[in-house]
Write a protein that holds these residues in place. Structure first.
Motif, short mmCIF file in Angstrom:
data_model
loop_
_atom_site.label_atom_id
_atom_site.label_comp_id
_atom_site.label_asym_id
_atom_site.label_seq_id
_atom_site.Cartn_x
_atom_site.Cartn_y
_atom_site.Cartn_z
N MET A 99 21.47 -22.71 35.61
CA MET A 99 22.89 -22.23 35.77
C MET A 99 23.48 -22.60 37.01
O MET A 99 24.78 -23.13 37.03
CB MET A 99 23.21 -20.97 35.25
N LEU A 100 22.73 -22.51 37.94
CA LEU A 100 23.12 -22.78 39.28
C LEU A 100 23.46 -24.38 39.50
O LEU A 100 24.43 -24.88 40.14
CB LEU A 100 22.38 -22.38 40.42
N CYS A 101 22.63 -24.99 38.71
CA CYS A 101 22.72 -26.48 38.67
C CYS A 101 23.99 -26.82 38.22
O CYS A 101 24.82 -27.82 38.91
CB CYS A 101 21.62 -27.18 37.75
N THR A 102 24.38 -26.37 37.05
CA THR A 102 25.76 -26.56 36.50
C THR A 102 27.00 -26.00 37.46
O THR A 102 27.90 -26.81 37.82
CB THR A 102 26.15 -25.89 34.95
N ALA A 103 26.85 -24.64 38.01
CA ALA A 103 27.85 -24.28 38.76
C ALA A 103 28.12 -25.15 40.21
O ALA A 103 29.14 -25.41 40.48
CB ALA A 103 27.60 -22.92 39.26
N SER A 104 26.87 -25.70 40.58
CA SER A 104 27.09 -26.32 42.07
C SER A 104 27.65 -27.68 41.73
O SER A 104 28.55 -28.13 42.43
CB SER A 104 25.45 -26.65 42.44
N LEU A 139 35.76 -26.42 35.26
CA LEU A 139 36.11 -25.11 35.80
C LEU A 139 35.57 -24.12 34.82
O LEU A 139 34.72 -22.96 35.31
CB LEU A 139 37.25 -24.61 36.13
N HIS A 140 35.76 -24.31 33.43
CA HIS A 140 35.34 -23.20 32.37
C HIS A 140 33.68 -23.27 32.52
O HIS A 140 32.97 -22.17 32.54
CB HIS A 140 35.68 -23.75 30.98
N HIS A 141 33.11 -24.74 32.67
CA HIS A 141 31.66 -24.49 32.63
C HIS A 141 31.24 -23.98 33.99
O HIS A 141 30.10 -23.23 33.88
CB HIS A 141 31.04 -26.06 32.83
N LYS A 142 31.90 -23.86 35.20
CA LYS A 142 31.40 -23.15 36.35
C LYS A 142 31.49 -21.56 35.85
O LYS A 142 30.42 -20.83 36.40
CB LYS A 142 32.41 -23.45 37.27
N ASP A 143 32.34 -21.05 35.32
CA ASP A 143 32.65 -19.88 35.24
C ASP A 143 31.56 -19.27 34.07
O ASP A 143 31.18 -18.24 34.54
CB ASP A 143 34.15 -19.61 34.39
N ASP A 160 21.56 -24.75 45.95
CA ASP A 160 23.00 -25.05 45.84
C ASP A 160 23.14 -26.27 46.91
O ASP A 160 23.89 -27.20 46.36
CB ASP A 160 23.68 -23.86 46.01
N GLU A 161 22.88 -26.20 48.08
CA GLU A 161 23.20 -27.11 48.89
C GLU A 161 22.76 -28.55 48.72
O GLU A 161 23.47 -29.44 49.07
CB GLU A 161 22.77 -26.70 50.36
N ILE A 162 21.57 -28.53 48.41
CA ILE A 162 20.55 -29.83 47.95
C ILE A 162 21.62 -30.44 46.78
O ILE A 162 21.65 -31.63 46.77
CB ILE A 162 19.25 -29.60 47.38
N ILE A 163 21.80 -29.60 45.61
CA ILE A 163 22.66 -30.22 44.59
C ILE A 163 23.99 -30.84 44.88
O ILE A 163 24.43 -32.01 44.45
CB ILE A 163 22.66 -29.45 43.63
N LYS A 164 24.68 -29.99 45.77
CA LYS A 164 25.99 -30.46 46.11
C LYS A 164 25.80 -31.67 47.08
O LYS A 164 26.85 -32.57 46.95
CB LYS A 164 26.69 -29.29 46.90
N THR A 165 25.04 -31.63 47.93
CA THR A 165 24.87 -32.79 48.89
C THR A 165 24.61 -34.11 48.10
O THR A 165 25.07 -35.17 48.30
CB THR A 165 23.94 -32.66 50.06
N GLY A 166 23.65 -34.09 47.22
CA GLY A 166 23.31 -35.13 46.30
C GLY A 166 24.51 -35.65 45.38
O GLY A 166 24.59 -36.90 45.45
N SER A 167 25.17 -34.70 44.84
CA SER A 167 26.59 -35.07 44.08
C SER A 167 27.31 -35.94 45.09
O SER A 167 28.09 -36.79 44.35
CB SER A 167 27.05 -33.73 43.67
N LYS A 168 27.75 -35.23 46.09
CA LYS A 168 28.67 -35.80 46.93
C LYS A 168 28.10 -37.28 47.34
O LYS A 168 29.07 -38.25 47.44
CB LYS A 168 28.94 -35.09 48.40
#
Length: 199
Positions: A99-104, A139-143, A160-168
């Motif tokens: 779920m964190l993967c989706t949220a991040s 945003l609905h998925h994040k919620d 969370d930081e790893i996933i976000k950095t990779g996404s960016k």
């Protein structure tokens, strides 16, 4: 009337095409884990429902990239593999990580789509409306992800930081078609004979 920068527009559609396809691959990786090593029927149904939205988004950008004759990033197959790996790996760590993967990812996409919305003019109103709609879906998925247990405590903050950095990083690479690498060198002693190929 506010006009949309055409070069930026190509970047928007190229990266969104890659990103929505990547989102599908993440969910496919999660479903692969849920169908094999970490079975959870409730979570499986939830992910399948979110995947439907991503397929809608992906189909739209697939049509747009063809209609506008925009060249997609050549990293698509790499993003496919990384997306499946991220989805599969996060789900093996448990529901919180899945779920964190989706949220991040969705937190990055929220800002990404909002930035595009702010730059798209009245000459591309249909595209703008679609991206607004897609942002709301994300945003609905994040919620949902946070409601279902996504956490940023302890180890999960690092994830969370790893996933976000990779996404960016993936976003920045996918925007540009002109990223070049030397991939052909028929004559190593003659640099002028080298060929570069757009990625």
């Amino acid at each position: 009337m506010k006009k949309t920068n055409k070069e930026k527009l190509e970047e928007f559609i190229r990266v969104d095409h890659a990103g929505e396809r990547g989102a599908i691959k993440i969910y496919e990786g999660q479903l692969l884990a849920l169908n094999t090593l970490n079975k959870d029927e409730k979570l499986k149904k939830l992910i399948e429902s979110m995947k439907i939205h991503e397929e809608e988004h992906s189909n739209y950008f697939e049509k747009e990239i063809k209609k506008r004759n925009i060249k997609p990033t050549r990293f698509l197959k790499i993003w496919d593999l990384l997306g499946i790996g991220l989805g599969f790996g996060s789900t093996l760590l448990g529901k919180k990580a899945a779920m964190l993967c989706t949220a991040s990812v969705e937190e990055v996409i929220d800002k990404h789509y909002q930035n595009q919305i702010d730059q798209i003019g009245d000459d591309e109103i249909d595209l703008k409306k679609k991206i607004i709609k897609f942002r709301n879906d994300e945003l609905h998925h994040k919620d949902i992800a946070f409601e279902e247990g996504a956490s940023k405590d302890g180890f999960y903050r690092v994830l969370d930081e790893i996933i976000k950095t990779g996404s960016k990083i993936a976003i920045k690479i996918s925007e540009k078609y002109w990223i070049n690498f030397l991939i052909q060198h028929p004559n190593i002693n003659n640099p002028s004979s080298f060929h570069v190929k757009n990625l």
